[in-house]
Design a protein around this motif. Sequence first.
Motif, PDB file in Angstrom:
ATOM      1  N   GLY A  66      10.453  72.604  70.505  1.00 21.03           N
ATOM      2  CA  GLY A  66       9.525  72.289  70.411  1.00 21.03           C
ATOM      3  C   GLY A  66       8.998  71.288  69.301  1.00 21.03           C
ATOM      4  O   GLY A  66       7.591  70.961  69.102  1.00 21.03           O
ATOM      5  N   TYR A  67      10.240  70.123  69.508  1.00 20.78           N
ATOM      6  CA  TYR A  67       9.947  68.794  68.613  1.00 20.78           C
ATOM      7  C   TYR A  67      10.892  67.552  69.203  1.00 20.78           C
ATOM      8  O   TYR A  67      12.172  68.193  69.892  1.00 20.78           O
ATOM      9  N   ARG A  68      10.770  66.762  68.852  1.00 22.29           N
ATOM     10  CA  ARG A  68      11.249  65.489  69.052  1.00 22.29           C
ATOM     11  C   ARG A  68      11.597  64.631  68.020  1.00 22.29           C
ATOM     12  O   ARG A  68      10.270  64.215  67.708  1.00 22.29           O
ATOM     13  N   ASP A  69      12.305  64.071  66.998  1.00 21.85           N
ATOM     14  CA  ASP A  69      11.812  63.203  66.082  1.00 21.85           C
ATOM     15  C   ASP A  69      11.874  61.988  66.286  1.00 21.85           C
ATOM     16  O   ASP A  69      12.486  61.801  66.957  1.00 21.85           O
ATOM     17  N   PHE A  70      11.312  60.981  66.152  1.00 24.43           N
ATOM     18  CA  PHE A  70      11.294  59.499  67.128  1.00 24.43           C
ATOM     19  C   PHE A  70      10.350  58.895  65.376  1.00 24.43           C
ATOM     20  O   PHE A  70       9.390  59.294  64.886  1.00 24.43           O
ATOM     21  N   ARG A  71      11.654  58.472  65.337  1.00 24.95           N
ATOM     22  CA  ARG A  71      11.682  57.312  64.070  1.00 24.95           C
ATOM     23  C   ARG A  71      11.024  58.258  63.040  1.00 24.95           C
ATOM     24  O   ARG A  71      11.830  58.504  62.951  1.00 24.95           O
ATOM     25  N   SER A  72       9.990  57.796  61.886  1.00 25.90           N
ATOM     26  CA  SER A  72      10.919  58.873  60.734  1.00 25.90           C
ATOM     27  C   SER A  72       9.508  60.537  61.069  1.00 25.90           C
ATOM     28  O   SER A  72       9.555  60.794  60.424  1.00 25.90           O
ATOM     29  N   LEU A  73       9.434  60.643  62.136  1.00 20.28           N
ATOM     30  CA  LEU A  73       8.588  61.559  62.772  1.00 20.28           C
ATOM     31  C   LEU A  73       8.698  62.758  63.351  1.00 20.28           C
ATOM     32  O   LEU A  73       9.879  62.577  64.170  1.00 20.28           O
ATOM     33  N   LEU A  91       9.882  49.538  70.901  1.00 22.14           N
ATOM     34  CA  LEU A  91       8.861  49.283  71.424  1.00 22.14           C
ATOM     35  C   LEU A  91       7.970  48.805  70.033  1.00 22.14           C
ATOM     36  O   LEU A  91       7.448  48.150  69.313  1.00 22.14           O
ATOM     37  N   VAL A  92       8.032  50.178  69.172  1.00 23.50           N
ATOM     38  CA  VAL A  92       7.472  50.543  68.168  1.00 23.50           C
ATOM     39  C   VAL A  92       7.823  49.477  66.848  1.00 23.50           C
ATOM     40  O   VAL A  92       6.851  49.092  65.997  1.00 23.50           O
ATOM     41  N   GLU A  93       8.825  48.802  66.853  1.00 24.66           N
ATOM     42  CA  GLU A  93       9.467  48.016  66.366  1.00 24.66           C
ATOM     43  C   GLU A  93       8.359  46.301  66.160  1.00 24.66           C
ATOM     44  O   GLU A  93       8.259  46.104  65.471  1.00 24.66           O
ATOM     45  N   TRP A  94       8.762  46.370  67.677  1.00 24.10           N
ATOM     46  CA  TRP A  94       7.811  45.140  68.206  1.00 24.10           C
ATOM     47  C   TRP A  94       6.476  45.328  67.380  1.00 24.10           C
ATOM     48  O   TRP A  94       6.154  44.642  67.419  1.00 24.10           O
TER      49      TRP A  94
END
Length: 269
Positions: A66-73, A91-94
């Motif tokens: 029910g979840y996936r970690d993405f960067r700090s979230l 892409l978020v970094e950019w």
Amino acid sequence: MTVRELIQQARIDRVEAEILLADILEVERAWLIAHGEHLVAEPALTLFTDHATARQNGEPLAYVLGYRDFRSLRLGVNRHVLIPRRETEHLVEWAIECIDVGAKRVLDLGTGSGAIALACKAERPGAMLTAIDCSVEALACAEANARSLGVQVEWLESHWFEQLGAAQWDLVVSNPPYISASDAHLRQGDLPAEPDSALIGGQTGLESIEHIVEHTPDHLVPGGWLLLEHGFDQADAVTASMRDRGFQHIRSRRDWSGQPRMTGGQWQP
Ligand SMILES: C[S@@+](CC[C@H](N)C(=O)[O-])C[C@H]1O[C@@H](n2cnc3c(N)ncnc32)[C@H](O)[C@@H]1O
């Protein structure tokens, strides 16, 4: 049954079994390894069996958890949204680099679970994030993530730019669907469980990207940037499409595995 027995008997990858059981018992995987003789009681026992069976039947691990970690979230995910990928973290970094040099108003096109918009806003609270998707169910998932993370994003239902009027942004960022409808990868791994509308970019795979490249200039301030994620073999096509539309300073970037997976350009009319 003990922790060790449960993990041994689950007919799935051992690490995944540990991840599922650790999640249910709300412990670290390391704890399970150190407490193999711990007795697992109901309802954890039945829940683990159900989750292991779902995984055995091909349900992606992220949907089972029910979840996936993405960067700090930690992002809630379900069958209505793409499972956020590591490539998209680049892409978020950019996008964050663009925010750091002045982009304030940011639009995330095709937000899914909200991954890009939420990560940008969480890491750069001063930015103003708008995120759109054509899927009401995806928007519900993204909004639920925003609520539980306490992050403010403006969510809108829109078919790409259609419901956005004449609004303009400093930065448009998107991980659109970019797989060809005839690509055999659609039948592999987690992809069969994910929504087609999140994956398929028409027969060529480039239809959504071309639509976005065509219409983004109407919604970018002069000097604004468009950043797009795409397939490992699409950088040349996306570059050509941006060049033909009149974007400047076009460049592609590679992901962690060295593949050119995102291309961006600046709009200077
Ligand atoms: C590849 S997923 C990306 C999801 C999320 N941004 C991420 O990176 O994890 C593409 C998203 O675009 C949305 N989408 C597809 N076609 C669309 C359209 N015509 N207008 C708006 N959103 C669209 C899908 O619903 C899906 O959520």
